[in-house]
Design a protein around this motif. Sequence first.
Motif, PDB file in Angstrom:
ATOM      1  N   LEU A  39       0.814  -1.211   0.000  1.00 35.39           N
ATOM      2  CA  LEU A  39       0.000   0.000   0.000  1.00 35.39           C
ATOM      3  C   LEU A  39       0.847   1.259   0.000  1.00 35.39           C
ATOM      4  O   LEU A  39       0.633   2.167  -0.808  1.00 35.39           O
ATOM      5  N   ASP A  40       1.816   1.339   0.921  1.00 39.65           N
ATOM      6  CA  ASP A  40       2.617   2.566   1.009  1.00 39.65           C
ATOM      7  C   ASP A  40       3.935   2.302   1.739  1.00 39.65           C
ATOM      8  O   ASP A  40       4.428   3.172   2.460  1.00 39.65           O
ATOM      9  N   ASP A  41       4.480   1.104   1.536  1.00 44.76           N
ATOM     10  CA  ASP A  41       5.730   0.729   2.194  1.00 44.76           C
ATOM     11  C   ASP A  41       5.655   0.924   3.708  1.00 44.76           C
ATOM     12  O   ASP A  41       6.597   1.405   4.348  1.00 44.76           O
ATOM     13  N   ILE A  42       4.503   0.549   4.292  1.00 46.80           N
ATOM     14  CA  ILE A  42       4.270   0.682   5.727  1.00 46.80           C
ATOM     15  C   ILE A  42       4.658  -0.626   6.409  1.00 46.80           C
ATOM     16  O   ILE A  42       4.205  -1.697   6.012  1.00 46.80           O
ATOM     17  N   GLY A  43       5.480  -0.538   7.432  1.00 47.42           N
ATOM     18  CA  GLY A  43       5.887  -1.726   8.164  1.00 47.42           C
ATOM     19  C   GLY A  43       4.866  -2.101   9.233  1.00 47.42           C
ATOM     20  O   GLY A  43       4.073  -1.270   9.672  1.00 47.42           O
ATOM     21  N   LEU A  44       4.892  -3.362   9.640  1.00 47.93           N
ATOM     22  CA  LEU A  44       4.010  -3.833  10.717  1.00 47.93           C
ATOM     23  C   LEU A  44       4.717  -4.956  11.463  1.00 47.93           C
ATOM     24  O   LEU A  44       5.087  -5.968  10.872  1.00 47.93           O
ATOM     25  N   GLU A  49       0.984  -4.348  15.853  1.00 51.66           N
ATOM     26  CA  GLU A  49      -0.308  -4.990  15.617  1.00 51.66           C
ATOM     27  C   GLU A  49      -1.103  -5.066  16.909  1.00 51.66           C
ATOM     28  O   GLU A  49      -2.299  -4.736  16.945  1.00 51.66           O
ATOM     29  N   ALA A  50      -0.450  -5.493  17.989  1.00 45.92           N
ATOM     30  CA  ALA A  50      -1.134  -5.629  19.278  1.00 45.92           C
ATOM     31  C   ALA A  50      -1.619  -4.276  19.787  1.00 45.92           C
ATOM     32  O   ALA A  50      -2.699  -4.172  20.377  1.00 45.92           O
ATOM     33  N   LYS A  51      -0.841  -3.229  19.573  1.00 44.73           N
ATOM     34  CA  LYS A  51      -1.167  -1.907  20.106  1.00 44.73           C
ATOM     35  C   LYS A  51      -2.245  -1.196  19.306  1.00 44.73           C
ATOM     36  O   LYS A  51      -3.127  -0.550  19.884  1.00 44.73           O
ATOM     37  N   LEU A  62      -6.748   1.074  11.736  1.00 43.90           N
ATOM     38  CA  LEU A  62      -5.956   1.630  10.645  1.00 43.90           C
ATOM     39  C   LEU A  62      -5.939   3.156  10.688  1.00 43.90           C
ATOM     40  O   LEU A  62      -4.926   3.775  10.338  1.00 43.90           O
ATOM     41  N   THR A  63      -7.037   3.760  11.105  1.00 41.07           N
ATOM     42  CA  THR A  63      -7.059   5.220  11.230  1.00 41.07           C
ATOM     43  C   THR A  63      -6.001   5.687  12.225  1.00 41.07           C
ATOM     44  O   THR A  63      -5.236   6.626  11.966  1.00 41.07           O
ATOM     45  N   ALA A  64      -5.926   5.024  13.368  1.00 34.86           N
ATOM     46  CA  ALA A  64      -4.940   5.388  14.380  1.00 34.86           C
ATOM     47  C   ALA A  64      -3.519   5.119  13.889  1.00 34.86           C
ATOM     48  O   ALA A  64      -2.605   5.931  14.105  1.00 34.86           O
ATOM     49  N   GLU A 197       0.469 -19.549  19.660  1.00 36.10           N
ATOM     50  CA  GLU A 197       1.645 -18.728  19.975  1.00 36.10           C
ATOM     51  C   GLU A 197       1.453 -17.261  19.615  1.00 36.10           C
ATOM     52  O   GLU A 197       1.855 -16.370  20.378  1.00 36.10           O
ATOM     53  N   HIS A 198       0.833 -16.973  18.484  1.00 34.09           N
ATOM     54  CA  HIS A 198       0.723 -15.580  18.035  1.00 34.09           C
ATOM     55  C   HIS A 198      -0.131 -14.733  18.972  1.00 34.09           C
ATOM     56  O   HIS A 198       0.057 -13.517  19.049  1.00 34.09           O
ATOM     57  N   VAL A 199      -1.071 -15.356  19.673  1.00 33.95           N
ATOM     58  CA  VAL A 199      -1.969 -14.605  20.559  1.00 33.95           C
ATOM     59  C   VAL A 199      -1.761 -14.949  22.027  1.00 33.95           C
ATOM     60  O   VAL A 199      -2.578 -14.610  22.875  1.00 33.95           O
ATOM     61  N   ALA A 200      -0.646 -15.602  22.340  1.00 36.65           N
ATOM     62  CA  ALA A 200      -0.414 -16.060  23.708  1.00 36.65           C
ATOM     63  C   ALA A 200      -0.347 -14.912  24.710  1.00 36.65           C
ATOM     64  O   ALA A 200      -0.606 -15.100  25.902  1.00 36.65           O
ATOM     65  N   TYR A 201      -0.008 -13.703  24.237  1.00 36.19           N
ATOM     66  CA  TYR A 201       0.084 -12.543  25.127  1.00 36.19           C
ATOM     67  C   TYR A 201      -1.283 -12.026  25.573  1.00 36.19           C
ATOM     68  O   TYR A 201      -1.376 -11.261  26.531  1.00 36.19           O
ATOM     69  N   GLN A 202      -2.343 -12.412  24.888  1.00 37.35           N
ATOM     70  CA  GLN A 202      -3.671 -11.875  25.177  1.00 37.35           C
ATOM     71  C   GLN A 202      -4.254 -12.451  26.467  1.00 37.35           C
ATOM     72  O   GLN A 202      -3.837 -13.509  26.939  1.00 37.35           O
ATOM     73  N   ASP A 203      -5.218 -11.740  27.008  1.00 41.61           N
ATOM     74  CA  ASP A 203      -5.863 -12.146  28.256  1.00 41.61           C
ATOM     75  C   ASP A 203      -7.032 -13.084  27.947  1.00 41.61           C
ATOM     76  O   ASP A 203      -8.024 -12.653  27.358  1.00 41.61           O
TER      77      ASP A 203
END
Length: 228
Positions: A39-44, A49-51, A62-64, A197-203
């Motif tokens: 889209l615009d060379d935007i990193g992630l 992603e979590a924040k 995406l707005t934020a 594993e990808h969501v292990a940090y979630q409550d």
Amino acid sequence: MKPHDAETPGKGVIIDFDFAAMDGSRLLFETAQQFLKRLDDIGLDRVTEAKYLAGRDYLDGLTAYFALVKTKKTPQKAARELAAAFAAALVRQVPESITVAFRNFVKALSDRGVRVVLATRANIEAVKPAFEPMLGESVVLHQEASPCYGGVNWDSWRRACVANGLSRPSTIAVTGSGHGVKSALVAGMGSIAVAREHVAYQDFGGADQVVTELSAPTARQVLEVLRV
């Protein structure tokens, strides 16, 4: 078994297939990385992603994030296109995600008279052939169009119950995120969470059970929660 309807709701399980049966959180992250790069060379990365994205509506997140990276791209258009890109990725991944263990999970539930709803964001007509051998009176497909990144909002569980003649207090939500657990609680439903594993940090607090896969043994845990 009598057909389920609004007058005689039975025990039910709604499976968010994209995140509970398959590792949809990782697939969504990879899809978002590729989409934003093009889209615009935007990193992630995972922290970003979590924040900014996880558990929020695509548009809000995406707005934020776009404000942070100062891109001139339109978040409204990007939100639609990212959701569409994820749905397309799901179509490609669904067939290989219907494993023997998952089929046994669904069979163990339906054999005990539980109505099983398989919810997916993928195009129903495109993935129905892969699900077809499992479908029947007590196992049905449901189109989910949640705007929530990485989960569903509480009203998605409610809509799935209404559409399939299920009572929320007697239905278990099977989710693959902490956000899904919370939305099920808000909807007045119990939940089983699949923690990868990808969501292990979630409550995952509030889930009736937290498991690592969907199989015949974990189906027994669902039946215990349902008191079947």
